[in-house]
Write a protein that holds these residues in place. Sequence first.
Motif, PDB file in Angstrom:
ATOM      1  N   ASN A 155      57.982  43.202  33.759  1.00 40.18           N
ATOM      2  CA  ASN A 155      58.962  41.588  32.871  1.00 40.18           C
ATOM      3  C   ASN A 155      58.440  40.851  34.507  1.00 40.18           C
ATOM      4  O   ASN A 155      59.586  40.043  34.728  1.00 40.18           O
ATOM      5  N   GLN A 156      57.195  41.031  35.141  1.00 42.20           N
ATOM      6  CA  GLN A 156      57.222  39.823  36.523  1.00 42.20           C
ATOM      7  C   GLN A 156      55.619  39.007  35.657  1.00 42.20           C
ATOM      8  O   GLN A 156      54.422  38.483  36.716  1.00 42.20           O
ATOM      9  N   PHE A 157      55.350  39.923  35.038  1.00 46.51           N
ATOM     10  CA  PHE A 157      54.045  38.834  33.973  1.00 46.51           C
ATOM     11  C   PHE A 157      53.724  37.031  34.605  1.00 46.51           C
ATOM     12  O   PHE A 157      55.311  36.678  33.867  1.00 46.51           O
ATOM     13  N   ARG A 158      52.803  36.743  35.112  1.00 43.15           N
ATOM     14  CA  ARG A 158      52.731  35.408  34.791  1.00 43.15           C
ATOM     15  C   ARG A 158      51.477  34.794  34.604  1.00 43.15           C
ATOM     16  O   ARG A 158      50.632  35.416  35.259  1.00 43.15           O
ATOM     17  N   PRO A 159      50.925  34.069  33.495  1.00 43.14           N
ATOM     18  CA  PRO A 159      49.800  33.929  33.382  1.00 43.14           C
ATOM     19  C   PRO A 159      48.766  33.251  34.618  1.00 43.14           C
ATOM     20  O   PRO A 159      47.628  33.271  34.790  1.00 43.14           O
ATOM     21  N   GLU A 160      49.037  32.228  35.328  1.00 41.88           N
ATOM     22  CA  GLU A 160      48.945  31.154  36.156  1.00 41.88           C
ATOM     23  C   GLU A 160      48.216  31.766  37.341  1.00 41.88           C
ATOM     24  O   GLU A 160      47.317  32.446  38.117  1.00 41.88           O
ATOM     25  N   ALA A 161      49.555  32.947  37.586  1.00 45.02           N
ATOM     26  CA  ALA A 161      49.722  33.903  39.105  1.00 45.02           C
ATOM     27  C   ALA A 161      48.097  35.115  38.911  1.00 45.02           C
ATOM     28  O   ALA A 161      47.776  34.914  39.839  1.00 45.02           O
ATOM     29  N   MET A 162      48.249  35.312  37.630  1.00 45.25           N
ATOM     30  CA  MET A 162      47.351  36.460  37.418  1.00 45.25           C
ATOM     31  C   MET A 162      46.009  36.170  37.533  1.00 45.25           C
ATOM     32  O   MET A 162      45.014  36.147  38.090  1.00 45.25           O
ATOM     33  N   LEU A 163      45.360  34.815  36.881  1.00 39.82           N
ATOM     34  CA  LEU A 163      44.172  34.106  37.025  1.00 39.82           C
ATOM     35  C   LEU A 163      44.020  33.439  38.519  1.00 39.82           C
ATOM     36  O   LEU A 163      42.475  33.356  38.629  1.00 39.82           O
ATOM     37  N   GLN A 164      44.968  32.944  39.035  1.00 37.39           N
ATOM     38  CA  GLN A 164      44.704  32.579  40.625  1.00 37.39           C
ATOM     39  C   GLN A 164      44.033  33.453  41.310  1.00 37.39           C
ATOM     40  O   GLN A 164      43.498  33.684  42.440  1.00 37.39           O
ATOM     41  N   SER A 165      44.787  34.490  41.309  1.00 41.59           N
ATOM     42  CA  SER A 165      44.566  36.139  41.556  1.00 41.59           C
ATOM     43  C   SER A 165      42.909  36.105  41.853  1.00 41.59           C
ATOM     44  O   SER A 165      42.531  37.143  42.277  1.00 41.59           O
ATOM     45  N   ALA A 166      42.984  36.511  40.193  1.00 37.93           N
ATOM     46  CA  ALA A 166      41.453  36.795  40.231  1.00 37.93           C
ATOM     47  C   ALA A 166      40.481  35.871  40.528  1.00 37.93           C
ATOM     48  O   ALA A 166      38.957  36.528  40.950  1.00 37.93           O
ATOM     49  N   GLU A 167      41.021  34.458  40.581  1.00 33.40           N
ATOM     50  CA  GLU A 167      39.802  33.891  41.019  1.00 33.40           C
ATOM     51  C   GLU A 167      39.680  34.362  42.760  1.00 33.40           C
ATOM     52  O   GLU A 167      38.629  33.950  43.197  1.00 33.40           O
ATOM     53  N   ARG A 168      40.784  34.433  43.300  1.00 40.51           N
ATOM     54  CA  ARG A 168      40.654  34.743  44.462  1.00 40.51           C
ATOM     55  C   ARG A 168      39.644  35.951  45.071  1.00 40.51           C
ATOM     56  O   ARG A 168      38.933  36.038  45.687  1.00 40.51           O
ATOM     57  N   LEU A 169      40.055  37.245  43.818  1.00 42.78           N
ATOM     58  CA  LEU A 169      39.325  38.120  44.140  1.00 42.78           C
ATOM     59  C   LEU A 169      37.332  38.313  43.631  1.00 42.78           C
ATOM     60  O   LEU A 169      36.748  38.978  44.299  1.00 42.78           O
ATOM     61  N   GLU A 170      38.018  36.990  43.150  1.00 43.48           N
ATOM     62  CA  GLU A 170      36.191  36.943  42.245  1.00 43.48           C
ATOM     63  C   GLU A 170      35.054  36.398  43.485  1.00 43.48           C
ATOM     64  O   GLU A 170      34.015  36.036  43.459  1.00 43.48           O
ATOM     65  N   GLN A 171      36.065  35.408  44.295  1.00 44.86           N
ATOM     66  CA  GLN A 171      35.139  34.675  45.693  1.00 44.86           C
ATOM     67  C   GLN A 171      35.232  35.550  46.789  1.00 44.86           C
ATOM     68  O   GLN A 171      33.702  35.389  47.769  1.00 44.86           O
ATOM     69  N   LEU A 172      35.646  36.646  46.507  1.00 44.03           N
ATOM     70  CA  LEU A 172      35.163  38.186  47.900  1.00 44.03           C
ATOM     71  C   LEU A 172      34.019  38.507  47.179  1.00 44.03           C
ATOM     72  O   LEU A 172      33.053  39.018  47.769  1.00 44.03           O
ATOM     73  N   GLN A 173      33.518  38.143  45.920  1.00 47.46           N
ATOM     74  CA  GLN A 173      31.694  38.923  45.216  1.00 47.46           C
ATOM     75  C   GLN A 173      32.063  40.124  45.977  1.00 47.46           C
ATOM     76  O   GLN A 173      30.731  40.210  46.515  1.00 47.46           O
ATOM     77  N   PRO A 174      32.734  40.209  45.120  1.00 47.30           N
ATOM     78  CA  PRO A 174      32.910  42.583  44.955  1.00 47.30           C
ATOM     79  C   PRO A 174      31.173  42.334  44.388  1.00 47.30           C
ATOM     80  O   PRO A 174      31.641  42.034  42.835  1.00 47.30           O
ATOM     81  N   GLU A 175      31.316  43.917  44.780  1.00 49.42           N
ATOM     82  CA  GLU A 175      29.814  44.054  43.855  1.00 49.42           C
ATOM     83  C   GLU A 175      30.390  45.364  42.885  1.00 49.42           C
ATOM     84  O   GLU A 175      29.246  46.207  42.125  1.00 49.42           O
TER      85      GLU A 175
END
Length: 321
Positions: free
Chosen positions: A202-222
């Motif tokens: 019950n804590q789903f928030r789409p804006e925060a989900m996209l922001q978190s994804a962007e943060r992880l993407e910036q780590l350039q994981p392999e």
Amino acid sequence: MQKPVDLGYGISMIDLYDLGVAQRTGTYVFHEEEIAIIETGPSPSIPHLLKGLEALHIDPADIRYIIVTHIHLDHAGGVGVLLEKCPNACVVVHPKGKRHLADPSRLIAGAKAVYGEKFDKLFSPVLPVPEDRLIVKEDGDTLTLSSKRTLTFFDTPGHANHHFAIYDSLSRGVFTGDTIGVFYPQLLKNGLEYCLPSTSPNQFRPEAMLQSAERLEQLQPERIYFGHFGMLENPRTAFEQLRFWLPKFIEAGEKVMAEQSGAPMHEKAQAVFQALYQEVNDFLQAKNILAPSEAHDIIRIDLQVCSQGIVDYLQKTISQG
């Protein structure tokens, strides 16, 4: 049972047979000086986890850290049961999850609201974790497992407020829990690397989900290590699919909320599920992946829970606005 899978870089994955299904939820094991695992799954999965450790020749008494990306019961519900077998282990948890592991009563009540009479079969028992065995990791904190491996914790809300993702310095991979969704390895045999968002209540928030994804993407994981399920060595596709599907999830929810504003919550959730499943099934059919299939069965389960989270989020948005 399937033998643990060697993922390279000193990491193994144990299939937990969550929901009684293969390739649904996994535990990741680090073979280091300080042995650690990520995710326990629910309590009914602990026997599979222990058998996996036995196959890896790991004594549970040698485990030092049990890390949970978040405290939803399909990821962390079994931690209390497992801890009884791991006398020298501590549990690493997000700061907002600590009190709920120490006293899981609200977790249990929330899961019962979602799963109803299926709760006991899926999750019971859920045991408390002694507070002196809980370790909190704040955003940016690290955990050193050996001279060659350090884990870094990142606060990643969106799926849940009590969620962190973990970057591994050795494999240059990220353990994402449910932050960027669910990966369906069942479809790899069809040549498809397929992911969908995880929007459970019950804590789903789409804006925060996209922001978190962007943060992880910036780590350039392999590579991405999903809670559900397995490793993906093409991280870009996971981020792209999240950005593609999440707006469609919200759009389906908004349409139902507008058309059925007076309907009960469960009817709205069922209507959202039907709309999402039709859209996903159309997408898969276009790839010549036809129902019924093992992947379709798991996707149906996921979308039913996701639909509840979407309706819950939109209902809160309406009431606040």
